[in-house]
Design a protein around this motif. Structure first.
Motif, mmCIF file in Angstrom:
data_model
loop_
_atom_site.group_PDB
_atom_site.id
_atom_site.type_symbol
_atom_site.label_atom_id
_atom_site.label_comp_id
_atom_site.label_asym_id
_atom_site.label_seq_id
_atom_site.Cartn_x
_atom_site.Cartn_y
_atom_site.Cartn_z
ATOM 1 N N LEU A 195 0.788 -1.178 -0.021
ATOM 2 C CA LEU A 195 0.100 0.000 -0.065
ATOM 3 C C LEU A 195 0.961 1.214 -0.056
ATOM 4 O O LEU A 195 0.403 2.274 -0.212
ATOM 5 C CB LEU A 195 -0.817 -0.095 1.322
ATOM 6 C CG LEU A 195 -2.137 -1.210 1.294
ATOM 7 C CD1 LEU A 195 -2.930 -0.948 2.506
ATOM 8 C CD2 LEU A 195 -2.940 -1.119 0.160
ATOM 9 N N THR A 196 2.164 0.993 0.279
ATOM 10 C CA THR A 196 3.057 2.093 0.414
ATOM 11 C C THR A 196 4.124 2.299 -0.653
ATOM 12 O O THR A 196 4.493 3.427 -1.090
ATOM 13 C CB THR A 196 3.816 2.260 1.816
ATOM 14 O OG1 THR A 196 4.256 0.971 2.008
ATOM 15 C CG2 THR A 196 3.012 2.579 3.050
ATOM 16 N N ASP A 197 4.200 1.197 -1.401
ATOM 17 C CA ASP A 197 5.120 1.272 -2.687
ATOM 18 C C ASP A 197 4.394 0.149 -3.572
ATOM 19 O O ASP A 197 4.864 -0.946 -3.652
ATOM 20 C CB ASP A 197 6.423 0.913 -2.013
ATOM 21 C CG ASP A 197 7.425 1.225 -3.377
ATOM 22 O OD1 ASP A 197 6.713 1.090 -4.656
ATOM 23 O OD2 ASP A 197 8.423 0.771 -3.319
ATOM 24 N N PRO A 198 3.702 0.676 -4.409
ATOM 25 C CA PRO A 198 2.907 -0.344 -5.362
ATOM 26 C C PRO A 198 3.775 -1.086 -6.403
ATOM 27 O O PRO A 198 3.633 -1.954 -7.191
ATOM 28 C CB PRO A 198 1.991 0.453 -6.123
ATOM 29 C CG PRO A 198 2.392 2.020 -6.076
ATOM 30 C CD PRO A 198 3.110 1.926 -4.852
ATOM 31 N N SER A 199 5.251 -0.656 -6.381
ATOM 32 C CA SER A 199 6.192 -1.667 -7.170
ATOM 33 C C SER A 199 6.803 -2.747 -6.421
ATOM 34 O O SER A 199 7.452 -3.596 -7.128
ATOM 35 C CB SER A 199 7.406 -0.504 -7.448
ATOM 36 O OG SER A 199 8.231 -0.209 -6.507
ATOM 37 N N LYS A 200 6.483 -2.854 -5.159
ATOM 38 C CA LYS A 200 6.903 -4.080 -4.546
ATOM 39 C C LYS A 200 5.679 -4.696 -3.916
ATOM 40 O O LYS A 200 4.506 -4.225 -3.813
ATOM 41 C CB LYS A 200 7.399 -3.701 -3.148
ATOM 42 C CG LYS A 200 8.822 -2.843 -3.300
ATOM 43 C CD LYS A 200 9.360 -2.860 -1.891
ATOM 44 C CE LYS A 200 10.807 -2.135 -2.042
ATOM 45 N NZ LYS A 200 10.794 -0.997 -0.937
ATOM 46 N N LYS A 201 5.665 -6.184 -4.133
ATOM 47 C CA LYS A 201 4.624 -7.013 -3.471
ATOM 48 C C LYS A 201 4.275 -6.771 -2.013
ATOM 49 O O LYS A 201 5.211 -6.271 -1.371
ATOM 50 C CB LYS A 201 4.898 -8.591 -3.714
ATOM 51 C CG LYS A 201 6.075 -9.192 -2.889
ATOM 52 C CD LYS A 201 5.983 -10.466 -2.751
ATOM 53 C CE LYS A 201 6.959 -10.824 -1.791
ATOM 54 N NZ LYS A 201 7.344 -12.342 -1.565
ATOM 55 N N MET A 202 2.937 -7.156 -1.537
ATOM 56 C CA MET A 202 2.645 -6.664 -0.144
ATOM 57 C C MET A 202 3.393 -7.691 0.557
ATOM 58 O O MET A 202 3.441 -8.871 0.200
ATOM 59 C CB MET A 202 1.276 -6.817 -0.088
ATOM 60 C CG MET A 202 0.610 -6.522 1.505
ATOM 61 S SD MET A 202 -1.133 -6.759 1.656
ATOM 62 C CE MET A 202 -1.551 -5.043 0.974
ATOM 63 N N SER A 203 4.050 -7.427 1.669
ATOM 64 C CA SER A 203 4.981 -8.297 2.570
ATOM 65 C C SER A 203 4.909 -7.649 3.859
ATOM 66 O O SER A 203 4.841 -6.582 4.112
ATOM 67 C CB SER A 203 6.244 -8.303 1.914
ATOM 68 O OG SER A 203 7.150 -8.564 2.758
ATOM 69 N N SER A 205 7.555 -7.604 5.643
ATOM 70 C CA SER A 205 8.656 -6.963 5.925
ATOM 71 C C SER A 205 8.908 -5.428 5.479
ATOM 72 O O SER A 205 10.038 -5.021 5.607
ATOM 73 C CB SER A 205 9.774 -7.784 5.588
ATOM 74 O OG SER A 205 9.610 -8.135 4.051
ATOM 75 N N HIS A 206 7.830 -4.861 5.021
ATOM 76 C CA HIS A 206 7.865 -3.504 4.471
ATOM 77 C C HIS A 206 7.275 -2.327 5.328
ATOM 78 O O HIS A 206 6.982 -1.353 4.756
ATOM 79 C CB HIS A 206 7.500 -3.384 3.040
ATOM 80 C CG HIS A 206 8.491 -4.089 2.291
ATOM 81 N ND1 HIS A 206 7.772 -4.804 1.077
ATOM 82 C CD2 HIS A 206 9.740 -4.618 2.211
ATOM 83 C CE1 HIS A 206 8.874 -5.606 0.501
ATOM 84 N NE2 HIS A 206 10.004 -5.432 1.256
ATOM 85 N N GLY A 207 7.074 -2.730 6.711
ATOM 86 C CA GLY A 207 6.324 -1.820 7.630
ATOM 87 C C GLY A 207 4.890 -2.135 7.750
ATOM 88 O O GLY A 207 4.181 -2.437 6.770
ATOM 89 N N ALA A 208 4.533 -1.833 8.765
ATOM 90 C CA ALA A 208 2.895 -2.382 8.986
ATOM 91 C C ALA A 208 1.988 -1.131 8.307
ATOM 92 O O ALA A 208 0.820 -1.802 7.917
ATOM 93 C CB ALA A 208 2.393 -1.938 10.589
ATOM 94 N N GLU A 209 2.214 0.050 7.748
ATOM 95 C CA GLU A 209 1.550 0.737 6.963
ATOM 96 C C GLU A 209 1.441 0.105 5.508
ATOM 97 O O GLU A 209 0.518 0.569 4.784
ATOM 98 C CB GLU A 209 1.770 2.140 6.680
ATOM 99 C CG GLU A 209 2.086 2.804 8.220
ATOM 100 C CD GLU A 209 0.904 2.877 8.881
ATOM 101 O OE1 GLU A 209 -0.260 2.984 8.382
ATOM 102 O OE2 GLU A 209 0.905 2.564 10.280
#
Ligand code: AMP
Ligand code: TRP
Length: 334
Positions: A195-203, A205-209
């Protein structure tokens, strides 16, 4: 039921890492819950605690984390009357077959794996050998159960392809034992984006937001959708290439509301993103509510969960032991 030869084996798993998010659900678990209803399939699902040890984890609380992963999956729709559920480390054959498969695995192939390269980058100071041989353990998991289909998200496609390669190699070297499994990747939802960086898969490991956990509170869901990145236009249009953020939100909407993408585009055309986001949060909240209620019930019933896992262990053990006996015979160990 597991072991009935006339049925196709469907097999998949998830790591116990603390939080299951809507990417896991839409890419995998939701499909597992549908597949278990198909009378032609014998479905086996497991919690991969051995795999989870390849990243930093808390040994003191690991049992709780594993137990919670089982609760999450039951609450998300796995029905022990329709499928087998077990915990990976309780079946020692997974480790045993991994060793044998290690001996026919080319090192270079493991070093080329996308997930290995990504994780090695994320934990530069903790690149343990388990991170490298992770796909071999996964291949052992899959091959032990003579799996036909592996329902997973897009990120696991390469590991299933690797499993096919190993199965072929083993069969030609030692004799035909293993089936070559096929990945079942959903047409839509196989890669839900952050949700914070649409170039990466939801995971996780990229922060709760960046993700919505399956059991996030209503307030957390509203907040995260509200602050999810969009783009500088105002047009609600499904166009993953040029509008990845909005397309991701539309995909999530489509899957949770079970409404066609075209209809969603039409409804929010010319309205700006705030309306879409507001409604999307409520769609997710409504969908997840019964799952949360189910989880609360399960939490109060540890004996039921214990019993489910014991039955799962017994079924898995029988299949795994039979395959391992064949493997030992073919490889000259007995
Ligand atoms: P893991 O949490 O890595 O054990 O993943 C469990 C399942 O969820 C696997 O089948 C993954 O392919 C799937 N999955 C993980 N992240 C996503 C995502 N962002 N979108 C769709 N599926 C995903
Ligand atoms: N590697 C998978 C993931 O991260 C989890 C997994 C381990 C798995 N063994 C498996 C999935 C066997 C399917 C079949 O999602």
């Amino acid at each position: 039921m597991a072991g009935d030869n006339s049925k196709k084996i469907v097999f998949s798993g998830i790591q116990p890492t603390g939080t299951i998010h809507i990417g896991n659900y839409l890419g995998a678990i939701k499909n597992w819950a549908e597949l278990q209803n198909n009378p032609d399939y014998d479905c086996i699902f497991f919690v991969v605690d051995l795999h989870a040890m390849t990243v930093p984890y808390d040994a003191l609380h690991f049992q709780t984390t594993i137990h919670n992963a089982v609760l999450d999956n039951l609450a998300a729709g796995l029905d022990p009357k329709k499928c087998t559920i077990f915990i990976q480390s309780q079946i020692k054959e997974h480790s045993e077959l991994t060793w044998i498969l290690n001996t026919i695995t080319p090192l270079g192939e493991l070093q080329r794996m996308t997930q290995f390269k990504e994780k090695a980058e994320e934990q530069k100071n903790e690149i343990n050998a388990g991170l490298l041989t992770y796909p071999v353990l996964q291949a052992a998991d899959i091959l032990l159960y003579k799996t036909d289909f592996v329902p997973v998200g897009k990120d696991q496609e390469q590991h299933v392809e690797f499993t096919r390669t190993l199965a072929r190699k083993f069969n030609s070297k030692f004799g035909e034992i293993f089936k070559e499994p096929a990945a079942l990747i959903p047409r839509v939802g196989a890669k839900i984006m952050s949700l914070t960086d649409p170039s990466k898969k939801m995971s996780k490991s990229h922060g709760a937001e960046s993700y919505i956990a399956l059991f996030d509170s209503d307030e957390a869901i509203r907040r995260k959708i509200k602050i999810a990145v969009t783009d500088s236009e105002k047009e609600t249009r499904y166009d993953p290439k040029n509008k990845p953020a909005i397309s991701n939100l539309i995909t999530i909407y489509h899957l949770f509301a079970d409404q066609p993408i075209k209809e969603i585009e039409k409804r929010y055309a010319g309205k700006g993103y705030a309306d879409l986001k507001k409604d999307l949060a409520e769609v997710i909240i409504d969908y997840l509510k019964p799952l949360r209620q189910k989880r609360e019930k399960l939490e109060k019933n540890p004996d039921y969960v214990k019993n489910v896992l014991e039955q799962g262990r017994q079924k898995a053990q029988k299949i795994a032991a039979a395959t391992m006996l064949e493997v030992k015979k073919k490889t000259g160990l007995i």
